[in-house]
Scaffold this motif. Structure first.
Motif, PDB file in Angstrom:
ATOM      1  N   TRP A  13      95.500 -84.495 -10.355  1.00  0.00           N
ATOM      2  CA  TRP A  13      94.195 -85.075 -10.681  1.00  0.00           C
ATOM      3  C   TRP A  13      94.329 -86.438 -11.346  1.00  0.00           C
ATOM      4  CZ3 TRP A  13      89.938 -83.575  -8.433  1.00  0.00           C
ATOM      5  CH2 TRP A  13      89.924 -82.320  -7.816  1.00  0.00           C
ATOM      6  N   ALA A  14      95.424 -86.667 -12.051  1.00  0.00           N
ATOM      7  CA  ALA A  14      95.665 -88.014 -12.601  1.00  0.00           C
ATOM      8  C   ALA A  14      95.900 -89.011 -11.465  1.00  0.00           C
ATOM      9  CB  ALA A  14      96.862 -87.981 -13.557  1.00  0.00           C
ATOM     10  N   THR A  15      96.635 -88.602 -10.448  1.00  0.00           N
ATOM     11  CA  THR A  15      96.864 -89.458  -9.284  1.00  0.00           C
ATOM     12  C   THR A  15      95.551 -89.755  -8.577  1.00  0.00           C
ATOM     13  OG1 THR A  15      99.107 -88.595  -8.979  1.00  0.00           O
ATOM     14  CG2 THR A  15      98.065 -89.660  -7.077  1.00  0.00           C
TER      15      THR A  15
ATOM     16  N   ALA B 110      92.545 -89.755  -9.883  1.00  0.00           N
ATOM     17  CA  ALA B 110      91.722 -90.617 -10.719  1.00  0.00           C
ATOM     18  C   ALA B 110      92.163 -92.078 -10.656  1.00  0.00           C
ATOM     19  CB  ALA B 110      91.757 -90.135 -12.166  1.00  0.00           C
ATOM     20  N   ALA B 111      93.423 -92.296 -10.307  1.00  0.00           N
ATOM     21  CA  ALA B 111      93.939 -93.665 -10.258  1.00  0.00           C
ATOM     22  C   ALA B 111      93.716 -94.340  -8.912  1.00  0.00           C
ATOM     23  CB  ALA B 111      95.437 -93.652 -10.578  1.00  0.00           C
ATOM     24  N   LEU B 112      93.212 -93.605  -7.919  1.00  0.00           N
ATOM     25  CA  LEU B 112      92.966 -94.211  -6.608  1.00  0.00           C
ATOM     26  C   LEU B 112      91.874 -95.271  -6.724  1.00  0.00           C
ATOM     27  CD1 LEU B 112      92.990 -91.034  -4.329  1.00  0.00           C
ATOM     28  CD2 LEU B 112      94.813 -92.730  -4.581  1.00  0.00           C
ATOM     29  N   ALA B 113      92.067 -96.377  -6.031  1.00  0.00           N
ATOM     30  CA  ALA B 113      91.100 -97.477  -6.094  1.00  0.00           C
ATOM     31  C   ALA B 113      89.943 -97.255  -5.138  1.00  0.00           C
ATOM     32  CB  ALA B 113      91.799 -98.805  -5.760  1.00  0.00           C
ATOM     33  N   TRP B 114      88.764 -97.681  -5.567  1.00  0.00           N
ATOM     34  CA  TRP B 114      87.601 -97.724  -4.678  1.00  0.00           C
ATOM     35  C   TRP B 114      87.706 -99.002  -3.843  1.00  0.00           C
ATOM     36  CZ3 TRP B 114      82.980 -94.538  -4.843  1.00  0.00           C
ATOM     37  CH2 TRP B 114      83.062 -93.470  -5.745  1.00  0.00           C
ATOM     38  N   ASP B 115      87.706 -98.854  -2.522  1.00  0.00           N
ATOM     39  CA  ASP B 115      87.739-100.052  -1.685  1.00  0.00           C
ATOM     40  C   ASP B 115      87.083 -99.768  -0.335  1.00  0.00           C
ATOM     41  OD1 ASP B 115      89.556 -98.617  -0.167  1.00  0.00           O
ATOM     42  OD2 ASP B 115      91.292 -99.780  -0.820  1.00  0.00           O
TER      43      ASP B 115
ATOM     44  N   GLU C 283     101.653 -79.914  -6.306  1.00  0.00           N
ATOM     45  CA  GLU C 283     101.975 -80.625  -7.535  1.00  0.00           C
ATOM     46  C   GLU C 283     101.335 -79.904  -8.718  1.00  0.00           C
ATOM     47  OE1 GLU C 283     101.681 -85.022  -5.348  1.00  0.00           O
ATOM     48  OE2 GLU C 283     100.201 -84.408  -6.862  1.00  0.00           O
ATOM     49  N   PRO C 284     101.809 -80.118  -9.937  1.00  0.00           N
ATOM     50  CA  PRO C 284     101.081 -79.601 -11.105  1.00  0.00           C
ATOM     51  C   PRO C 284      99.661 -80.168 -11.108  1.00  0.00           C
ATOM     52  CG  PRO C 284     103.264 -80.380 -11.731  1.00  0.00           C
ATOM     53  CD  PRO C 284     103.053 -80.820 -10.321  1.00  0.00           C
ATOM     54  N   PRO C 285      98.654 -79.344 -11.383  1.00  0.00           N
ATOM     55  CA  PRO C 285      97.269 -79.832 -11.302  1.00  0.00           C
ATOM     56  C   PRO C 285      96.984 -81.078 -12.125  1.00  0.00           C
ATOM     57  CG  PRO C 285      97.294 -77.447 -11.454  1.00  0.00           C
ATOM     58  CD  PRO C 285      98.715 -77.897 -11.651  1.00  0.00           C
TER      59      PRO C 285
ATOM     60  N   LEU D 111      98.748 -79.984  -1.635  1.00  0.00           N
ATOM     61  CA  LEU D 111      99.228 -80.590  -2.879  1.00  0.00           C
ATOM     62  C   LEU D 111      98.523 -80.035  -4.112  1.00  0.00           C
ATOM     63  CD1 LEU D 111      99.384 -84.357  -1.807  1.00  0.00           C
ATOM     64  CD2 LEU D 111     101.222 -82.648  -1.742  1.00  0.00           C
ATOM     65  N   GLU D 112      97.371 -79.383  -3.936  1.00  0.00           N
ATOM     66  CA  GLU D 112      96.581 -78.849  -5.067  1.00  0.00           C
ATOM     67  C   GLU D 112      96.043 -77.482  -4.680  1.00  0.00           C
ATOM     68  OE1 GLU D 112      95.473 -77.589  -7.402  1.00  0.00           O
ATOM     69  OE2 GLU D 112      93.820 -78.594  -8.390  1.00  0.00           O
TER      70      GLU D 112
END
Length: 307
Positions: free
Chosen positions: A298-300, A302-307, A292-294, A198-199
């Motif tokens: 990277w925005a996706t 950055a939005a991942l939750a810490w759990d 995907e476009p970089p 994806l990257e």
């Protein structure tokens, strides 16, 4: 024919109670206190060693990962494990899953000196490679003469230096960092970058680095679990054809890159590790066209939750 890259076990998901890898929660103990996570970490390390993995990658910001690894090495007596660690981020999550902030980055001579001392106190001569954690093109490291001289001193003592990269301009960071010299010698001998189907934007830079004799580590080959939990249809199809999980296919795509020297597994359990290591042979271009476009990738992330 290029040789197959080594596997390394990364302990980002095993040294602290919270991380951003999808699919990690169900793989961990129900109660993630220090002792439960230590036991989990040691179990995965044992499984990796039994499977022939002889590289382990940690960082000062991975909670107690260096401590867990040091205890495992001491108790097992292994002398053939190659350890890499990183400095630059500090863990500030206070062993809480719901912490507002889990880690803070600072590239300064003071942090380098402090964190190298902490790493060396725990792991001593086991550490043969020390990375700058998440270097970017705008890092103050590039203009900090005191820091560069301190890094050069560690290099001259016999510890190899590297840097990891993050963000949509990984390629620019790789190019700039590999131009750095201290006292007439290249500073960095290794790079650890994010590459997955994806990257792929950093690939030309990593290929050039490999050609120049720099050791190339690939991290986040599963896109922080996205390729294991919700993979593209093409990855699913190949996994079904080969009788493995989508994680094994995604990591096989990394291993197929001729410039990859070390491929990291971020497994959080013995079962995930075994699934990651399942052998799959892929053509280097078999999963082309999924990137995907970089900026979006990277925005996706950055939005991942810490759990």
């Amino acid at each position: 024919m290029p040789t197959a890259p080594d596997f390394a076990l990364g302990l980002a998901a095993l040294g602290r109670p919270a991380y951003i890898n999808l699919g990690r929660t169900g793989a961990l103990p129900a109660h993630r206190d220090v002792e439960a996570m230590r036991e989990q970490c040691h179990a995965v390390l044992d499984a990796a060693y039994a499977a022939g993995v002889r590289r382990v990658d940690v960082a000062r910001s991975y909670g107690r990962a260096e401590e867990f690894l040091a205890g495992w090495l001491d108790s097992r007596g292994h002398r053939d494990v190659r350890v890499s660690s990183k400095w630059g981020y500090a863990y500030v999550g206070d062993w809480r899953v719901d912490a507002d902030v889990h880690e803070v980055k600072e590239h300064s001579a003071e942090r380098f000196a402090r964190q190298w001392g902490e790493t060396h106190d725990l792991l001593g001569e086991h550490v043969g490679l020390y990375f700058v954690h998440s270097l970017t093109t705008d890092s103050p490291l590039f203009g900090d003469l005191d820091l560069l001289l301190a890094l050069g001193g560690l290099r001259d003592s016999g510890v190899r230096l590297g840097f990891s990269t993050s963000g949509p301009d990984q390629a620019g960071t790789v190019g700039r960092a590999l131009e750095l010299e201290v006292e007439g010698r290249r500073l960095f001998e290794a790079v650890q970058s994010t590459w997955n189907v994806l990257e792929t934007s950093v690939e030309p830079a990593l290929a050039r680095a490999h050609e120049a004799g720099v050791e190339v580590f690939v991290k986040e080959g599963l896109a922080n679990g996205r390729l294991a939990v919700d993979p593209p249809a093409r990855v699913r199809e190949l996994a079904e054809r080969h009788g493995v999980g989508p994680d094994a296919v995604a990591l096989a795509a990394v291993r197929a890159r001729p410039w990859a020297d070390v491929v990291l597994s971020g497994a959080a359990s013995v079962e995930q590790l075994r699934a990651n290591l399942a052998p799959v042979e892929l053509d280097p271009d078999e999963l082309a066209g999924l990137a995907e476009p970089p900026d979006r990738y990277w925005a996706t992330r950055a939005a991942l939750a810490w759990d």
